[in-house]
Design an enzyme around this catalytic site. Structure first.
Site: not given
Length: 628
Positions: A272-274
């Protein structure tokens, strides 16, 4: 540009409950694994296709909040020049893989519903984000409601345009078409609102919008929807590449999370983040796999002139584990802890208190703070969806998807200040390999303007530890040093700034700035250039030593320093008169180094105390000797 008309998505509102029910079902016990090549290379390079930093939502920056400091202050171990070598072995690496849930184990972990509940109210959001991660292409844009993300008005398809246009032209086309589509559906919502009591007068397009919101209660549902539309571009290609890349790091990541007693499913958060892009850097300043903001990074890792540990997949994973552990300890539930990772621990706690709630659905339903926006409200749903897409990877990406082999390496620890290039040469690795294993170093270190300090754990290709140690022992005085190179940052004084404020900004002292800048008093003027010396290195937490380790540990130097600090704190304070400042008159033939050795102080502290930039001394010159 082709259009996928929302007629095909008209039934989405009616089918949402059915989709949610299917999404809530537990995963099959025999989840299909990602296939992985059997490789033994110490470093596996990323696929040729570059991965740009991903911002999953348009308004992520508006919703970003600074995490609150943890309840427990991190220790700051010392940096005694002790060397520790923990060579990795094929057996250790194999053990790390065997203890993980990487493809070679044949299973991908299903989310434990007791730890990660699938609230009924979130199921429509999970269904939407599942399509974003696993179905919609990066050249498709879903025009949907930000309040009800699963209500998709239209999917704009730019895949054919991507074959004929350059990146700049394609980006312009996407932005223009997305803007036009949102404006069009806002007008339709206004028209339907005017005719809501006369549905027989609705035309075909208006009726479809009316049907899309049929399950939303209230007379104002169409009026309230105006202005809430957004465009979400697909992440299917990036997710596929992320799953491939994650194989390099996942065994070590899972081992780290296990060592803290945390659910290994949390290691999927970088999807999700990166998108597992080590180089990811967001427009709000978050960096690395775990997208740490500078404020939280300074709590959990090193962030200074020498290193930015956010860019190190292994060290940042250890920091993320401690960050998530602290969030969970403060909030008591993983949905809240994960949301706090995006929104901030203090913000979540305040929100729960304000709405008198104790669950994430309470917060989403009743917390109306502007800071708790689309990104924060959808963050947990995105995590559930990304985890589902990984587990059902064959359905979304086909059997040809292969996860990269885990990176294997040995580790050594520096005893002196050593040039980066010297360390690279000693381990017989080319520049690309060495940078991939040690990605945290700043350009100033890589370019030789600063040295790698003592006590730094260095990763080298597997099997090279012994040769490295032999070469390190033979280094002469021209390649290993007792002090850091002179290096200053330049700061231009702005309106309203004081020396104290500037020192706090850079994590240094007023005295050191005055000494470096040759200031006689504390006054500064607007536009004045100040020299700011590098900060003292502090390591906020454990250092990852080797992939095969069952638990992260401090280096020997840090462990000794921590124990010494604890003994010192436990010892009753002795009352004594302050020592008078010492001075030294320079004699012929004396150097900074010889004087520092005489008084058992560092050359750098001697320079700082006397405002000396270089090494030139004059016979008869008086030097202030800092406390040893």
């Amino acid at each position: 540009m082709q259009r996928i008309h929302w007629f095909s998505t008209l039934l989405l509102g009616f089918a949402a409950a059915s989709s949610a029910q299917q999404a809530a079902q537990p995963a099959p016990a025999e989840a299909a694994p990602l296939s992985a090549p059997v490789g033994t290379d110490p470093v596996v390079t990323q696929p040729a296709a570059a991965v740009e930093a991903v911002t999953n939502v348009v308004d992520r920056a508006a919703d970003a909040a600074e995490p609150a400091a943890p309840a427990e202050a991190a220790e700051a171990p010392g940096q005694a020049p002790v060397q520790a070598v923990v060579p990795g072995t094929p057996a250790a690496a194999t053990a790390a893989v065997a203890g993980s849930t990487a493809p070679r184990e044949g299973k991908i972990p299903a989310l434990d519903s007791r730890l990660f509940p699938r609230y009924d109210s979130l199921q429509p959001k999970v269904a939407f984000w599942t399509k974003v991660f696993g179905q919609y292409s990066e050249n498709q844009s879903a025009i949907h409601s930000s309040t009800y993300p699963n209500k998709v008005f239209e999917v704009l398809d730019f895949r054919a345009d991507a074959m004929r246009l350059d990146k700049l032209a394609l980006a312009r086309l996407k932005n223009d078409e997305e803007t036009r589509a949102k404006a069009r559906y806002n007008r339709l919502l206004e028209e339907v609102d005017r005719l809501r009591d006369s549905p027989q007068q609705l035309n075909e397009e208006q009726r479809r919008v009316w049907q899309l919101y049929a399950d939303v209660p209230g007379e104002r549902r169409f009026r309230d929807a105006v202005g809430t539309l957004r465009a979400q571009r697909g992440l299917k290609e990036r997710t596929a590449l992320a799953l491939e890349t994650s194989g390099k790091y996942m065994p070590a990541m899972e081992s780290i999370f296990r060592s803290y007693g945390l659910p290994v499913q949390l290691t999927r958060l970088p999807l999700v983040e990166s998108s597992f892009n080590v180089e990811a850097y967001s427009k709000v300043g978050a960096a690395g796999l775990w997208q740490f903001m500078p404020s939280s990074a300074k709590i959990y890792m090193r962030l200074n002139e020498v290193v930015d540990d956010r860019r190190d997949p292994w060290t940042s994973t250890d920091a993320a584990a401690r960050h998530l552990r602290d969030d969970y300890n403060a909030l008591g539930a993983w949905p809240l802890a994960l949301t706090a990772y995006n929104h901030g621990r203090g913000g979540i706690a305040r929100g729960l208190q304000k709405v008198n709630g104790n669950t994430l659905p309470d917060l989403i339903a009743r917390y109306d703070a502007k800071s708790f926006g689309f990104a924060s409200q959808n963050f947990y749903a995105e995590f559930l969806a990304a985890s589902d897409v990984e587990r059902e990877w064959k359905t979304h990406f086909g059997e040809q998807l292969q996860r990269n082999a885990p990176l294997r390496y040995d580790t050594v620890e520096t005893k002196h200040y050593v040039p980066y290039e010297t360390l690279r040469r000693l381990c017989d690795a080319d520049d690309e390999v060495f940078r991939k294993l040690n990605p945290a170093y700043r350009p100033e270190v890589i370019e030789g303007k600063l040295y790698v300090p003592p006590g730094h754990v260095i990763r080298i290709p597997a099997g090279h530890a012994s040769a490295f140690n032999v070469g390190y022992a033979k280094l002469g005085s021209s390649e290993r040093f007792d002090s850091q190179r002179s290096f200053f940052l330049l700061h231009k004084v702005a309106k309203g700034e004081s020396l104290g404020k500037i020192a706090k900004q850079y994590g240094t002292s007023v005295a050191s700035i005055k000494s470096a800048s040759g200031l006689k008093n504390d006054s500064v003027r607007i536009g004045q250039l100040l020299k700011v010396p590098p900060r003292e290195e502090r390591r906020p937490g454990p250092v990852i030593v080797a992939v095969g380790e069952s638990k992260p540990s401090l280096t020997r130097a840090e462990t000794a320093a921590v124990e010494a600090e604890r003994r010192e704190q436990a010892r009753p304070a002795a009352r004594s008169k302050p020592k008078a400042p010492r001075t030294h008159k320079v004699r012929s033939g004396q150097t900074l180094s010889s004087i520092a050795k005489q008084y058992k102080v560092s050359v750098n502290s001697l320079r700082d105390a006397n405002g000396i930039d270089g090494s030139h001394l004059a016979v008869g010159q008086k030097l202030r000797i800092p406390a040893s």
